[in-house]
Design a protein around this motif. Sequence first.
Motif, PDB file in Angstrom:
ATOM      1  N   ALA A  84       0.803  -1.222   0.000  1.00 18.30           N
ATOM      2  CA  ALA A  84       0.000   0.000   0.000  1.00 18.30           C
ATOM      3  C   ALA A  84       0.840   1.278   0.000  1.00 18.30           C
ATOM      4  O   ALA A  84       0.555   2.207  -0.769  1.00 18.30           O
ATOM      5  N   ARG A  96      -5.138   4.843  -1.255  1.00 20.47           N
ATOM      6  CA  ARG A  96      -5.503   4.335   0.063  1.00 20.47           C
ATOM      7  C   ARG A  96      -6.820   3.558   0.028  1.00 20.47           C
ATOM      8  O   ARG A  96      -7.087   2.755   0.917  1.00 20.47           O
ATOM      9  N   ARG A 149     -10.721  -2.979  -4.836  1.00 19.42           N
ATOM     10  CA  ARG A 149     -10.194  -3.725  -3.695  1.00 19.42           C
ATOM     11  C   ARG A 149     -10.897  -5.083  -3.642  1.00 19.42           C
ATOM     12  O   ARG A 149     -11.949  -5.291  -4.262  1.00 19.42           O
TER      13      ARG A 149
END
Length: 653
Positions: A84, A96, A149
Amino acid sequence: MLVLDRICERWYVRALLALARRDRDHALVESLVPRLDAIERELAGPTTAPADRTSALATRLALSRTARDLLGAAIAFSLDPRIAPHAEALGGPVARRGLSIAVFAELAGLSPDDGRALVIELGGDHPAIAAGILAVGDDTVPASARPYRVPHRVLAHLVGDDRIDPELQLVTVDPAWVHDIAQSDAIDALGRALAGTRPLLVVVEGPAGTGKRSALACAAHRTLVVLDAERCGRAGLERGLVALGREALLLEAVPVIANVDALVGEGRHPLAAFLERQRGPFAMTSTRAGIDLGVDRPTARIAWRYPDADVRRRLWAQHAVTATRGHGVRDAELEPLADRYRLGPGTIARAVASAEAMHEAAPLDGKRLAAGLRHNIAERMGGLAHRIEVTQRWDDVVLADDTLDQVHALIARVRHGRKVLDDWGYRSKIARGTGVAALFSGPPGTGKTMVSGLVARELDLELYQVDLSQVVSKWVGETEKQLARIFDAAEEGHALLLFDEADSLFGQRSADVKSAVDRYANLEVNFLLQRIEAFGGITILTTNLDNAIDRALKRRLAGHIVFAAPDDEERQRLWQVMTSTGSAPLAPGVDFTALARQFPTMTGANIRNAVLSAAYLAAAESARHIEEAHLVRAARAEYRSMGHVLAEQGRRP
């Protein structure tokens, strides 16, 4: 886990390599390239394919090579905390919230053409997004910058954790499950419908708690993953559907939506869109037959019914043995339960569990099992009907002999239903339902509600009175939905359902429809007529307005019992019965005949009110006995409240 570790390592090295190239750190690039080549050769080797959950998931989704790499990168980004910070250095703060295609293109070294093609591919109804494997973070930014994600449930599955979403339920094939011949035929039909990869929608229609999910698991020979539409409701439907599609894909299970009839109405829109995306067979269960699902998809509807009495007895015995740790309950006590209550395995299991919880120290028997069964009906009613405690006895009933004969005939119709319908073969003469619905009509206070309670007590049933204030709704279709819920609960046969003042629901339909109100009122009565005809439980309707009840309903009734106002002899007996409690200090020599003649229009309820008022008068005056004078004074007051004019009596000194 070894393969997943190597996938994370691959994209971590690629993130380091992308930053090194951006910083023009040639020495670092030269050291990272051999390390990356070794990892990618290892991942491409033949030993990784069969047991790798990540590769198996990509294969089931039929992903392109680029999309497969994106899924691997998104998994690594979500799982490995080392990646990340580097992704944020490459893509800015938006990283993020997930891995964007812009950052992925830099990590994977995609050409501009391949990057644009991937943006277009993910912009449509992509299978990884539709199945909930990839979640899109922010669709307000440009498509190439949208963060992707992998949900936590997918990550847990990939590392070997198969605990499913808490909103869902897994149903496996139960080798000990028993069913009758008709149910076996239905299971065969389900097996044929679920076979293959055709986009077929299979709907199993039948009463609640009868084993519809177990039948689907048995027919499919596979595990089911089930979303209960009644529990999730319309508010949680979209999230529940995403979880259902995801779990079905991860576990290679058959997706099922249970109680889909709870979604009839606005909730069908996300359901229809979800069904259109499903590529293989899909199953649903419903307690109502023939509901409109609003989907343009081939559909197979399979009827599922209660098991027969012999299977019900075996189910009672099976669950009772489990609850009593092998001791079981005698067949002689289980046979009446199997004969009287039309139940499925789910309802029987809940009843046994309730009986076991209430009587931990005592052995289970037929009476305790029946009590456990009755404790479960309140939940099914959902506040739409309330349990009425029956305190009267048959000794309190004063009715004409022919009326009392009709009441006993109604009880016999319930008690000996199996003998007449099954053993003597009369079930074949009945078109639809085999339940008992009766109408009690007559003036107020003639004992209609009291006799309903006594009938329930005689049959060892709970009495539930329908709360019309909770049932009747101004919204179109809601009244029918609430009534269907009540009838479904009563269908199982372990409660007597009482509609007091039934003329408010079962009134005459209007032939002269002048407004939408008339039209929808007619629709409600039509629904009630159909539901009464198909009903398999016990219902009593009471009314003071016999002529207000729809004539078509009267034809569907098992009995119509008229409770007439009492004559002189019956009123005399009512005065005697109401004043006799065994402990009340009633004065000797009370002339009940004179009381009956002096107040000729009193019914049983009026006499009861007068007797209670007389008892309170005597108690207030500290009298040793309830005198005839107290009864007369109370009766005159009741008579005036009924609207009658009485001659004045002399004032008391």
